[in-house]
Design an enzyme around this catalytic site. Structure first.
Site, short mmCIF file in Angstrom:
data_model
loop_
_atom_site.label_atom_id
_atom_site.label_comp_id
_atom_site.label_asym_id
_atom_site.label_seq_id
_atom_site.Cartn_x
_atom_site.Cartn_y
_atom_site.Cartn_z
N LYS A 79 0.50 3.22 2.19
CA LYS A 79 0.45 2.15 1.44
C LYS A 79 0.91 2.05 0.12
O LYS A 79 0.64 3.11 -0.54
CB LYS A 79 -1.12 1.54 1.53
CG LYS A 79 -1.32 0.01 0.75
CD LYS A 79 -3.13 -0.18 1.13
CE LYS A 79 -3.30 -1.58 0.46
NZ LYS A 79 -4.81 -1.81 0.65
N SER A 154 -5.64 -6.29 2.85
CA SER A 154 -4.51 -6.31 2.05
C SER A 154 -3.35 -5.19 2.71
O SER A 154 -2.32 -5.20 2.04
CB SER A 154 -4.85 -5.77 0.52
OG SER A 154 -5.26 -4.43 0.44
N SER A 178 -9.81 -4.38 3.74
CA SER A 178 -8.52 -4.11 3.87
C SER A 178 -7.61 -3.24 4.66
O SER A 178 -6.58 -3.36 4.90
CB SER A 178 -7.92 -3.89 2.28
OG SER A 178 -7.85 -5.16 1.61
N1 GLN Z 1 -9.70 -9.37 0.94
C1 GLN Z 1 -10.60 -8.83 0.10
C2 GLN Z 1 -9.98 -9.06 -1.34
O1 GLN Z 1 -9.43 -9.94 -1.28
C3 GLN Z 1 -10.74 -7.04 0.24
C4 GLN Z 1 -9.44 -6.53 -0.36
C5 GLN Z 1 -9.10 -5.08 -0.08
O2 GLN Z 1 -10.20 -4.53 0.69
N2 GLN Z 1 -8.60 -4.38 -0.72
O3 GLN Z 1 -10.50 -8.61 -2.20
#
Ligand code: GLN
Length: 477
Positions: A79, A154, A178
Site C-alpha cells: 500500500k 482504503s 481499511s
Molecule cells: N473507512 C474508515 C475511514 O474512512 C477507515 C479507514 C481506515 O481504516 N484507514 O476512516
C-alpha cells in the site's frame, strides 16, 4: 499452470524446489498486470526493474544453495502509505505526489529479509481516509469481481491486486476497517492484527492510536505466513508490543471443537443486506457443525462506535497532517504571497476534500471549549467499547460478525453522502478502538456474484484463535 493464481504457500515451495523461478513468478504477475491493470487500476506505481533485480537475486541464492527467507521470490504489493527507501510514497495524495522516502518502513525491512519481491505500490483513499478508494487523488480502483463497483477502502488497491491475481500477496493498513472491508468487497482474506503487533515505523500516520498494518491474501494460510514475517517488537515504534511472535502457521489445523463463539446481538441490525445476514448465519452453522458452540453476547456501546471513531481519528489526523505545509514535504503552491499564504494555498491545493473535511473536524474537536465535550468524551466512550469486548471475551473465545453491512457498492453511489460512506465501517471500527485483532474471510457470494465477508474477532494477541477458526471454516466451505 497459471503461476499468478497460486497462493504464496504453494508458490514458495515450487520456487524452493526450483520448479518455478522467482523470475518466472514475477513475469506471470506482470503479464497479468499488462492484461488487466488498465481496467482495475490497483497500482499507483510499478517498480518493474527493481522487482526483476530482486527476483533474479533470489534465484541466484537458490541456485547457489544459499539460505533464503520464508517469502523467497513471492511477488507482493505494498500500500502506498508505507515507505520503501528511494521510492515514491504518495498516500495517493497530491501533497505527496513527488515524495521519495529516505528510509524503509520496518515492515519493508522485514519483508526484504524474507526475500519477498515488491511489484509496486497500491492505490488507496488519500491518507487512508475512506471506504471505497474513490478518495484517491490518482484514480478510482475498480473491483475485479465487478468493474462497475468499488473495491472497498482504503486499502482497495491492495485488495484488488490480490483478487485480480496481479499480486500473490499484499499488505495494507487498517485504522477503522481499511484492510477488512476491502477484503470483504473483493473476496480475499484481510487481517488486522492486535494494535502493537506489527511495527508502524515508516507507515505514514493517519490516526496513530488506531493504525495497524496487516496482510491481504488469497487464503488463511497465506495470512498466517505473511503475519509471521511482519510481526514483532520494534524499538522504533513506541507502541510496539514486546512479546515473542508464535509461528502462526502452526495453529491452523487445531480445529474448533469446543470453541466458544460469541454472536453480538448489536451487529445484526435492521437495514443490513439480507444476503449478507444469511451468509454469515450459514457460516456460523458450519462452524457449529465442526464442534464449535455459539452463544449470544452483548457489546452495548456499539452504537457509539462510528461517532467516537470520527472524533478520535479526525483529532489525530489533524495533528498528524499538520506536517504537510509545503516546507518540509512534498507539494508547494506556485502562487505568490507571504508565508501564511503559502501554507494556506499549499494545503488548500494539495489535500482532497475528504482530507480537508477531516482536518477541520479534528481541529474543531480539539479546540479549547470543545475538547471536553467531544474529544475527551469520545476517549471515555472508547474505554467503554474496549470494556464491552473484555466482558464478552470472559464468556467466549472468539466473536463472529459480518465484516460490512453491504457488499461492494457502485462507483459514485456514496460519494455525495459522507455519512453513508462512514457507515460502511460500522462493524469494523470498534475493533480498532479496542485494539483487538480481527480477520475478514470470504463467506460466499450474493445472487449477483458479489463477495460477502465474515469477520472473526479475538482478544489482544490471540491472532492464533482467529486463524484456527478462519482456517477451519475455509477448509469446510
Ligand atoms: N473507512 C474508515 C475511514 O474512512 C477507515 C479507514 C481506515 O481504516 N484507514 O476512516
Amino acid at each position: 499452470m497459471q503461476i499468478n493464481k497460486l497462493t504464496a504457500h504453494q508458490l514458495k515451495d515450487l520456487i524452493r524446489k526450483k520448479e518455478i523461478s522467482a523470475e518466472e513468478a514475477l513475469t506471470a504477475v506482470y503479464d497479468q498486470i499488462e492484461e488487466t491493470e488498465k481496467d482495475i487500476g490497483a497500482y499507483v506505481s510499478l517498480t518493474k526493474e527493481k522487482a526483476f533485480l530482486q527476483a533474479k537475486a533470489v534465484d541466484k541464492k537458490i541456485k547457489n544453495g544459499e539460505r533464503v527467507g520464508n517469502l523467497a521470490g513471492i511477488p507482493m504489493a505494498i500500500k502506498d502509505n508505507m515507505c520503501i527507501k528511494d521510492g515514491k510514497t504518495t498516500c495517493s495524495s497530491k501533497i505527496l505526489e513527488n515524495f521519495v522516502a529516505p528510509y524503509n518502513a520496518t515492515v519493508i525491512e522485514k519483508l526484504q529479509a524474507a526475500d519477498a519481491v515488491f511489484i509496486g505500490k497500491t492505490n488507496m483513499d488519500e491518507f487512508a481516509m475512506g471506504s471505497s478508494t474513490e478518495n484517491s487523488s490518482v484514480k478510482t480502483t475498480k473491483n475485479p469481481c465487478d468493474l462497475t463497483r468499488v473495491p472497498g477502502g482504503s486499502s482497495g488497491g491492495s485488495a484488488a491486486a490480490v483478487a485480480g491475481k496481479e499480486a500473490i500477496l499484499a499488505i495494507g493498513s487498517d485504522t477503522g476497517g481499511s484492510i477488512r472491508q476491502p477484503a470483504a468487497c473483493c473476496g480475499v482474506v484481510g487481517m488486522k492484527p492486535t494494535y502493537g503487533r506489527v511495527s508502524r515505523y515508516g507507515l505514514v500516520a493517519f490516526a496513530s492510536s488506531l493504525d495497524q498494518i496487516g496482510p491481504l491474501t488469497k487464503d488463511v494460510t497465506d495470512s498466517a505466513l505473511l503475519l509471521n514475517e511482519i510481526s514483532g517488537y520494534d524499538e522504533k515504534d513506541s507502541t510496539s508490543i514486546n512479546v515473542s511472535v508464535p509461528d502462526y502457521t502452526r495453529c491452523l489445523t487445531k480445529g474448533v471443537k469446543g470453541l466458544k463463539i460469541g454472536i453480538p446481538r448489536e451487529y445484526f441490525i435492521e437495514g443490513m443486506n439480507v444476503e449478507v445476514k444469511s451468509a454469515v448465519e450459514k457460516a456460523i452453522k458450519i462452524l457449529e457443525g465442526l464442534g464449535a458452540k455459539t452463544q449470544e453476547v452483548s457489546l452495548p456501546h456499539t452504537e457509539y462506535a462510528v461517532a467516537v471513531y470520527y472524533l478520535i481519528a479526525t483529532a489525530e489526523a489533524s495533528a498528524n497532517l499538520a506536517r504537510y505545509d509545503g516546507v518540509k514535504y512534498g507539494y508547494r503552491t506556485d502562487s505568490d504571497g507571504d508565508l501564511l499564504d503559502m501554507y494556506k494555498k499549499t494545503r488548500g491545493e494539495g489535500f482532497g476534500s475528504e482530507v480537508k473535511r477531516r482536518i477541520m473536524l479534528g481541529t474543531y474537536v480539539l479546540s479549547s471549549g470543545y475538547y471536553d465535550a467531544y474529544y475527551l468524551k469520545a476517549q471515555k466512550v472508547r474505554t467503554k467499547i474496549a470494556e464491552d469486548f473484555k466482558n464478552a471475551f470472559n464468556q467466549v473465545d472468539v466473536i463472529i460478525t459480518p465484516t460490512a453491512p453491504t457488499t461492494a457498492f457502485k462507483i459514485g453511489e456514496k460519494m455525495a453522502d459522507p455519512l453513508q460512506m462512514y457507515l460502511s465501517d460500522i462493524f469494523t471500527i470498534s475493533v480498532n478502538l479496542a485494539g483487538i485483532p480481527a480477520i475478514s474471510i470470504p463467506c460466499g457470494l450474493t445472487g449477483e456474484g458479489l463477495p460477502i465477508g465474515l469477520q472473526i474477532l479475538a482478544p489482544p494477541l490471540q491472532e492464533e484463535r482467529i486463524l484456527t477458526t478462519a482456517y477451519s471454516y475455509e477448509q469446510k466451505e
